[in-house]
Motif scaffolding. Structure first.
Motif, PDB file in Angstrom:
ATOM      1  N   SER A  16      45.372  26.534 -20.757  1.00  0.00           N
ATOM      2  CA  SER A  16      45.038  26.129 -19.358  1.00  0.00           C
ATOM      3  C   SER A  16      43.582  26.415 -19.192  1.00  0.00           C
ATOM      4  CB  SER A  16      45.734  27.207 -18.439  1.00  0.00           C
ATOM      5  OG  SER A  16      45.613  28.482 -18.672  1.00  0.00           O
ATOM      6  N   LEU A  19      41.747  23.375 -20.858  1.00  0.00           N
ATOM      7  CA  LEU A  19      42.314  22.257 -20.192  1.00  0.00           C
ATOM      8  C   LEU A  19      41.600  22.045 -18.864  1.00  0.00           C
ATOM      9  CD1 LEU A  19      46.003  22.304 -21.195  1.00  0.00           C
ATOM     10  CD2 LEU A  19      44.281  20.542 -21.797  1.00  0.00           C
ATOM     11  N   ALA A  20      41.213  23.137 -18.069  1.00  0.00           N
ATOM     12  CA  ALA A  20      40.845  23.191 -16.680  1.00  0.00           C
ATOM     13  C   ALA A  20      39.182  22.694 -17.039  1.00  0.00           C
ATOM     14  CB  ALA A  20      40.688  24.586 -16.163  1.00  0.00           C
ATOM     15  N   LEU A  22      38.166  20.260 -18.823  1.00  0.00           N
ATOM     16  CA  LEU A  22      38.134  18.935 -19.359  1.00  0.00           C
ATOM     17  C   LEU A  22      36.789  18.173 -18.615  1.00  0.00           C
ATOM     18  CD1 LEU A  22      41.532  17.743 -19.860  1.00  0.00           C
ATOM     19  CD2 LEU A  22      39.865  18.143 -21.544  1.00  0.00           C
ATOM     20  N   PRO A  23      36.701  18.174 -17.177  1.00  0.00           N
ATOM     21  CA  PRO A  23      35.475  17.403 -16.636  1.00  0.00           C
ATOM     22  C   PRO A  23      34.219  17.807 -17.274  1.00  0.00           C
ATOM     23  CG  PRO A  23      37.074  18.089 -15.033  1.00  0.00           C
ATOM     24  CD  PRO A  23      37.377  18.934 -16.276  1.00  0.00           C
ATOM     25  N   GLU A  26      33.679  16.346 -20.780  1.00  0.00           N
ATOM     26  CA  GLU A  26      33.651  15.164 -20.795  1.00  0.00           C
ATOM     27  C   GLU A  26      32.130  14.694 -20.434  1.00  0.00           C
ATOM     28  OE1 GLU A  26      36.635  12.317 -18.976  1.00  0.00           O
ATOM     29  OE2 GLU A  26      37.874  13.966 -18.618  1.00  0.00           O
ATOM     30  N   CYS A  40      33.600   8.877 -25.060  1.00  0.00           N
ATOM     31  CA  CYS A  40      34.357   9.097 -23.924  1.00  0.00           C
ATOM     32  C   CYS A  40      35.415   7.846 -23.810  1.00  0.00           C
ATOM     33  CB  CYS A  40      33.737   9.463 -22.507  1.00  0.00           C
ATOM     34  SG  CYS A  40      33.009  10.756 -22.243  1.00  0.00           S
ATOM     35  N   LEU A  47      42.123  11.930 -23.509  1.00  0.00           N
ATOM     36  CA  LEU A  47      41.711  12.778 -22.595  1.00  0.00           C
ATOM     37  C   LEU A  47      42.732  12.303 -21.303  1.00  0.00           C
ATOM     38  CD1 LEU A  47      37.876  11.852 -22.693  1.00  0.00           C
ATOM     39  CD2 LEU A  47      38.905  14.199 -23.035  1.00  0.00           C
ATOM     40  N   LYS A  48      43.136  11.294 -21.121  1.00  0.00           N
ATOM     41  CA  LYS A  48      44.000  10.880 -20.128  1.00  0.00           C
ATOM     42  C   LYS A  48      45.294  11.654 -20.164  1.00  0.00           C
ATOM     43  CE  LYS A  48      46.234   6.836 -17.848  1.00  0.00           C
ATOM     44  NZ  LYS A  48      47.772   7.380 -17.896  1.00  0.00           N
ATOM     45  N   LEU A  50      45.749  14.501 -21.832  1.00  0.00           N
ATOM     46  CA  LEU A  50      45.272  15.856 -21.478  1.00  0.00           C
ATOM     47  C   LEU A  50      45.461  16.216 -20.106  1.00  0.00           C
ATOM     48  CD1 LEU A  50      42.908  16.719 -24.517  1.00  0.00           C
ATOM     49  CD2 LEU A  50      45.269  17.377 -24.319  1.00  0.00           C
ATOM     50  N   ARG A  51      44.751  15.175 -19.267  1.00  0.00           N
ATOM     51  CA  ARG A  51      44.503  15.237 -17.748  1.00  0.00           C
ATOM     52  C   ARG A  51      45.732  15.171 -16.997  1.00  0.00           C
ATOM     53  NH1 ARG A  51      40.065  12.037 -18.401  1.00  0.00           N
ATOM     54  NH2 ARG A  51      41.205  10.250 -17.841  1.00  0.00           N
ATOM     55  N   GLU A  52      46.637  14.462 -17.459  1.00  0.00           N
ATOM     56  CA  GLU A  52      47.715  14.048 -16.671  1.00  0.00           C
ATOM     57  C   GLU A  52      49.252  14.696 -16.998  1.00  0.00           C
ATOM     58  OE1 GLU A  52      47.747   9.700 -16.635  1.00  0.00           O
ATOM     59  OE2 GLU A  52      45.949   9.700 -15.592  1.00  0.00           O
TER      60      GLU A  52
END
Length: 222
Positions: A16, A19-20, A22-23, A26, A40, A47-48, A50-52
């Motif tokens: 976690s 993952l938090a 990620l922004p 990027e 990117c 990335l999608k 991992l985000r979603e």
């Protein structure tokens, strides 16, 4: 180079905390666009995901992708040497490369673990990192092709590494199948009498970094 460190994180077991971030990861990739080009965009499917996706789903997918599928193993030399004697020699050579740069890999994973190797590259000057990437790209590209064939977005990380490499990836031969007599000679049966080829645990020990190197590495980290 932060690009290698970020790729190292993306190929690690999902947690976690990173993952938090990620922004921020990027943004760091964009900052190094002069080095990594369209990183990117290349990594967008991973990335999608991992985000979603939820954390548990990501962790289950990671285990199914890497831990339960030997063809996707994140240990470089497994794809070249299998469990033959040559793997141990290659491990020693890679450890010596780490120690030469005062990188202490003793207490973590096996030396050829891809995220560890990428973390090491992130600490080197770009020109040195790219030379070593070129040495490993044949294996990295092979892992990427297998992941792509199975539809895994993790393939994009390996495709990016292949794109960054100054050396064109060549096809790999299948690693040798370890002979039982050779394995018994090298390792012997386990403590519970299981023959080594039947033992699921790794047969390659992590060697401790020499004390002199550890002292230098520790002083540089402070």
């Amino acid at each position: 180079m932060k690009t290698f460190k970020i790729l190292s994180l993306l190929l690690m077991y999902p947690e976690s905390d990173w993952l938090a971030a990620l922004p921020e990861l990027e943004d760091a990739l964009v900052d190094e666009a002069g080095f990594n080009g369209d990183a990117c965009s290349r990594l967008a499917p991973l990335l999608k995901q991992l985000r979603e996706s939820g954390l548990i789903a990501l962790q289950e997918n990671y285990v199914a992708t890497f831990d339960r599928n030997p063809s996707h193993s994140l240990h470089l030399f497994e794809h070249i040497h299998g469990e033959s004697r040559d793997r141990g020699s290659a491990m020693t050579d890679l450890l010596n490369e780490y120690w030469k740069h005062d990188f202490d890999a003793s207490a973590t994973e096996l030396p050829d673990y891809v995220p560890l190797f990428l973390e090491f590259l992130s600490l080197l000057p770009p020109e040195e990192a790219l030379v070593l990437l070129g040495d490993a790209v044949h294996v990295l590209a092979a892992i990427g092709r297998k992941l792509d064939a199975s539809g895994s977005p993790y393939a994009t990380a390996f495709q990016l590494l292949e794109a960054l490499s100054p050396v064109e990836a060549q096809a790999l031969a299948e690693p040798p199948v370890r002979d039982m007599d050779e394995a018994m000679e090298m390792f012997g049966p386990s403590i519970d009498g299981i023959e080594p080829l039947m033992n699921p645990t790794s047969q390659v020990a992590v060697v401790q970094m020499p004390v002199s190197h550890r002292q230098v590495a520790t002083s540089r980290s402070h």
